[in-house]
Design a protein around this motif. Structure first.
Motif, PDB file in Angstrom:
ATOM      1  N   MET A  45       0.957  -1.148   0.041  1.00  0.00           N
ATOM      2  CA  MET A  45      -0.007   0.028  -0.224  1.00  0.00           C
ATOM      3  C   MET A  45       0.693   1.080  -0.244  1.00  0.00           C
ATOM      4  O   MET A  45       1.921   1.364   0.706  1.00  0.00           O
ATOM      5  N   GLY A  46       0.553   2.223  -0.801  1.00  0.00           N
ATOM      6  CA  GLY A  46       1.394   3.430  -0.983  1.00  0.00           C
ATOM      7  C   GLY A  46       1.037   4.376   0.034  1.00  0.00           C
ATOM      8  O   GLY A  46      -0.051   4.223   1.049  1.00  0.00           O
ATOM      9  N   ILE A  47       1.813   5.436   0.298  1.00  0.00           N
ATOM     10  CA  ILE A  47       1.428   6.607   0.997  1.00  0.00           C
ATOM     11  C   ILE A  47       1.347   7.963   0.470  1.00  0.00           C
ATOM     12  O   ILE A  47       1.578   7.914  -0.819  1.00  0.00           O
ATOM     13  N   THR A  48       0.992   9.068   1.082  1.00  0.00           N
ATOM     14  CA  THR A  48       0.771  10.146   0.553  1.00  0.00           C
ATOM     15  C   THR A  48       1.478  11.120   1.479  1.00  0.00           C
ATOM     16  O   THR A  48       1.075  10.834   2.705  1.00  0.00           O
ATOM     17  N   SER A  49       2.486  11.927   1.085  1.00  0.00           N
ATOM     18  CA  SER A  49       3.178  12.746   1.986  1.00  0.00           C
ATOM     19  C   SER A  49       2.966  14.290   1.661  1.00  0.00           C
ATOM     20  O   SER A  49       2.521  14.484   0.557  1.00  0.00           O
ATOM     21  N   ALA A  50       3.206  15.034   2.602  1.00  0.00           N
ATOM     22  CA  ALA A  50       3.392  16.434   2.399  1.00  0.00           C
ATOM     23  C   ALA A  50       4.376  17.144   2.885  1.00  0.00           C
ATOM     24  O   ALA A  50       4.862  16.708   4.107  1.00  0.00           O
ATOM     25  N   TRP A  51       4.909  18.132   2.312  1.00  0.00           N
ATOM     26  CA  TRP A  51       5.987  18.988   2.813  1.00  0.00           C
ATOM     27  C   TRP A  51       5.451  20.432   2.873  1.00  0.00           C
ATOM     28  O   TRP A  51       5.131  20.880   1.711  1.00  0.00           O
ATOM     29  N   SER A  52       5.389  20.910   3.949  1.00  0.00           N
ATOM     30  CA  SER A  52       4.786  22.452   3.906  1.00  0.00           C
ATOM     31  C   SER A  52       5.968  23.288   4.661  1.00  0.00           C
ATOM     32  O   SER A  52       6.588  23.053   5.555  1.00  0.00           O
ATOM     33  N   ILE A  53       5.783  24.781   4.134  1.00  0.00           N
ATOM     34  CA  ILE A  53       6.543  25.660   4.803  1.00  0.00           C
ATOM     35  C   ILE A  53       5.376  26.860   4.875  1.00  0.00           C
ATOM     36  O   ILE A  53       4.853  27.221   3.847  1.00  0.00           O
ATOM     37  N   SER A  54       4.998  27.194   6.139  1.00  0.00           N
ATOM     38  CA  SER A  54       3.941  28.289   6.393  1.00  0.00           C
ATOM     39  C   SER A  54       4.669  29.388   7.108  1.00  0.00           C
ATOM     40  O   SER A  54       5.383  29.341   8.029  1.00  0.00           O
ATOM     41  N   ALA A  55       3.919  30.577   7.161  1.00  0.00           N
ATOM     42  CA  ALA A  55       4.367  31.906   7.545  1.00  0.00           C
ATOM     43  C   ALA A  55       3.439  32.180   8.588  1.00  0.00           C
ATOM     44  O   ALA A  55       2.105  31.909   8.509  1.00  0.00           O
ATOM     45  N   HIS A  56       3.805  32.518   9.620  1.00  0.00           N
ATOM     46  CA  HIS A  56       3.121  32.959  10.835  1.00  0.00           C
ATOM     47  C   HIS A  56       3.677  34.048  11.880  1.00  0.00           C
ATOM     48  O   HIS A  56       4.860  34.358  11.610  1.00  0.00           O
ATOM     49  N   ASP A  57       2.855  34.773  12.330  1.00  0.00           N
ATOM     50  CA  ASP A  57       3.458  35.624  13.443  1.00  0.00           C
ATOM     51  C   ASP A  57       4.241  35.045  14.554  1.00  0.00           C
ATOM     52  O   ASP A  57       4.044  33.763  14.713  1.00  0.00           O
ATOM     53  N   ASP A  58       5.269  35.913  14.984  1.00  0.00           N
ATOM     54  CA  ASP A  58       5.837  35.488  16.091  1.00  0.00           C
ATOM     55  C   ASP A  58       5.185  34.725  17.198  1.00  0.00           C
ATOM     56  O   ASP A  58       5.710  34.121  17.972  1.00  0.00           O
ATOM     57  N   ALA A  59       4.175  35.385  17.688  1.00  0.00           N
ATOM     58  CA  ALA A  59       3.326  34.961  18.722  1.00  0.00           C
ATOM     59  C   ALA A  59       2.844  33.598  18.353  1.00  0.00           C
ATOM     60  O   ALA A  59       2.917  32.751  19.577  1.00  0.00           O
ATOM     61  N   PHE A  60       2.403  33.271  17.355  1.00  0.00           N
ATOM     62  CA  PHE A  60       1.953  31.926  17.177  1.00  0.00           C
ATOM     63  C   PHE A  60       3.219  31.010  16.916  1.00  0.00           C
ATOM     64  O   PHE A  60       3.149  29.792  17.450  1.00  0.00           O
ATOM     65  N   ILE A  61       4.327  31.310  16.400  1.00  0.00           N
ATOM     66  CA  ILE A  61       5.578  30.790  16.417  1.00  0.00           C
ATOM     67  C   ILE A  61       5.896  30.329  17.779  1.00  0.00           C
ATOM     68  O   ILE A  61       6.249  28.990  18.268  1.00  0.00           O
ATOM     69  N   GLY A  62       5.743  31.279  19.002  1.00  0.00           N
ATOM     70  CA  GLY A  62       5.954  31.086  20.182  1.00  0.00           C
ATOM     71  C   GLY A  62       5.223  29.988  20.899  1.00  0.00           C
ATOM     72  O   GLY A  62       5.685  29.338  21.612  1.00  0.00           O
ATOM     73  N   THR A  63       3.923  29.742  20.447  1.00  0.00           N
ATOM     74  CA  THR A  63       3.016  28.718  20.694  1.00  0.00           C
ATOM     75  C   THR A  63       3.450  27.326  20.131  1.00  0.00           C
ATOM     76  O   THR A  63       3.143  26.254  20.769  1.00  0.00           O
ATOM     77  N   LEU A  64       4.146  27.278  19.131  1.00  0.00           N
ATOM     78  CA  LEU A  64       4.556  26.166  18.452  1.00  0.00           C
ATOM     79  C   LEU A  64       5.716  25.631  19.034  1.00  0.00           C
ATOM     80  O   LEU A  64       6.066  24.328  19.040  1.00  0.00           O
ATOM     81  N   ALA A  65       6.703  26.570  19.559  1.00  0.00           N
ATOM     82  CA  ALA A  65       8.019  26.080  19.971  1.00  0.00           C
ATOM     83  C   ALA A  65       8.053  25.057  20.966  1.00  0.00           C
ATOM     84  O   ALA A  65       8.953  24.109  20.760  1.00  0.00           O
ATOM     85  N   PRO A  66       7.274  25.077  22.051  1.00  0.00           N
ATOM     86  CA  PRO A  66       7.429  24.070  22.934  1.00  0.00           C
ATOM     87  C   PRO A  66       7.030  22.650  22.249  1.00  0.00           C
ATOM     88  O   PRO A  66       7.178  21.821  23.101  1.00  0.00           O
ATOM     89  N   ARG A  67       6.165  22.751  21.499  1.00  0.00           N
ATOM     90  CA  ARG A  67       5.649  21.542  20.958  1.00  0.00           C
ATOM     91  C   ARG A  67       6.337  21.069  19.810  1.00  0.00           C
ATOM     92  O   ARG A  67       7.057  19.913  19.769  1.00  0.00           O
ATOM     93  N   LEU A  68       7.042  22.038  18.843  1.00  0.00           N
ATOM     94  CA  LEU A  68       7.774  21.367  17.773  1.00  0.00           C
ATOM     95  C   LEU A  68       9.137  21.250  18.038  1.00  0.00           C
ATOM     96  O   LEU A  68       9.834  20.249  17.524  1.00  0.00           O
TER      97      LEU A  68
END
Length: 214
Positions: free
Chosen positions: A1-24
């Motif tokens: 069975m095959g897969i479907t993949s995605a590579w993303s690069i998305s732009a966000h404000d620094d406040a949102f980047i801050g919420t992602l930082a401890p997760r990502l």
């Protein structure tokens, strides 16, 4: 069975980047820290792969060393289990999902580069097309990164060195990018640099993720 993949690069404000930082950021660090991750990276740097059209030889004609190098590269450029959690919603502390809590918040197509591929990884073709020396100039680990607006501006010169080509270099890179592009679909050789330049100009951060969609 095959897969479907995605590579993303998305732009966000620094406040949102801050919420992602401890997760990502810990997940990216875990990808980089996998026991064989650095070994695979160094092998690719020592042994860049030849023309992709030579990879699949008739049975019995493949060189074992070449086959091992190809397998190592495939493992290097496949989606890792840690960042994959951001898509699957399996982050240990909550149900945060890359799909619903990052991609779905993007307002327009100009704020994201997204390459979705069937039975293939966009990052794999991108890395092979640009080669290890250029790939080494990119921040993060194998297409996964999280950058504040200041980090975007600071890394832009290196990304421009990695992804700026003479006409001859561009033709050679395009020849080694085996992805098929539909009308209006952005090439992996164009989208990342566009996102970096645009984010730097707009004072925004960037989130990059390479995952299996299904």
């Amino acid at each position: 069975m095959g897969i479907t993949s995605a590579w993303s690069i998305s732009a966000h404000d620094d406040a949102f980047i801050g919420t992602l930082a401890p997760r990502l950021l810990p997940l990216i660090a875990a990808e980089r820290g996998e026991p064989f991750a650095r070994e695979r990276w160094e092998r690719w740097r020592r042994e860049p792969l030849p023309d992709f059209r030579t990879w699949w030889r008739p049975f019995g004609r493949s060189d074992r060393g070449e086959a091992d190098a190809l397998g190592s590269f495939h493992e290097l450029t496949a989606s890792g289990e840690h960042v994959q959690k951001m898509y699957d919603g399996l982050y240990p502390e909550d149900d945060f999902s890359l799909l619903t809590d990052v991609w779905d918040l993007v307002d327009g197509v100009e704020e994201i580069f997204l390459s979705v591929q069937s039975k293939e990884f966009a990052l794999r073709s991108f890395f092979h097309a640009i080669g290890p020396d250029r790939a080494a100039l990119l921040p993060g680990w194998c297409g996964n990164f999280l950058l504040t607006s200041a980090e975007v501006r600071r890394t832009l010169p290196a990304v421009e060195r990695a992804l700026a080509f003479t006409p001859e270099e561009r033709a050679a890179a395009e020849d080694q990018d085996w992805l098929d592009y539909g009308d209006g679909e952005e090439s992996v050789l164009d989208g990342p640099l566009r996102m970096w330049r645009q984010a730097a100009a707009d004072g925004r951060g960037l989130c990059g993720a390479s995952v299996v969609v299904y």
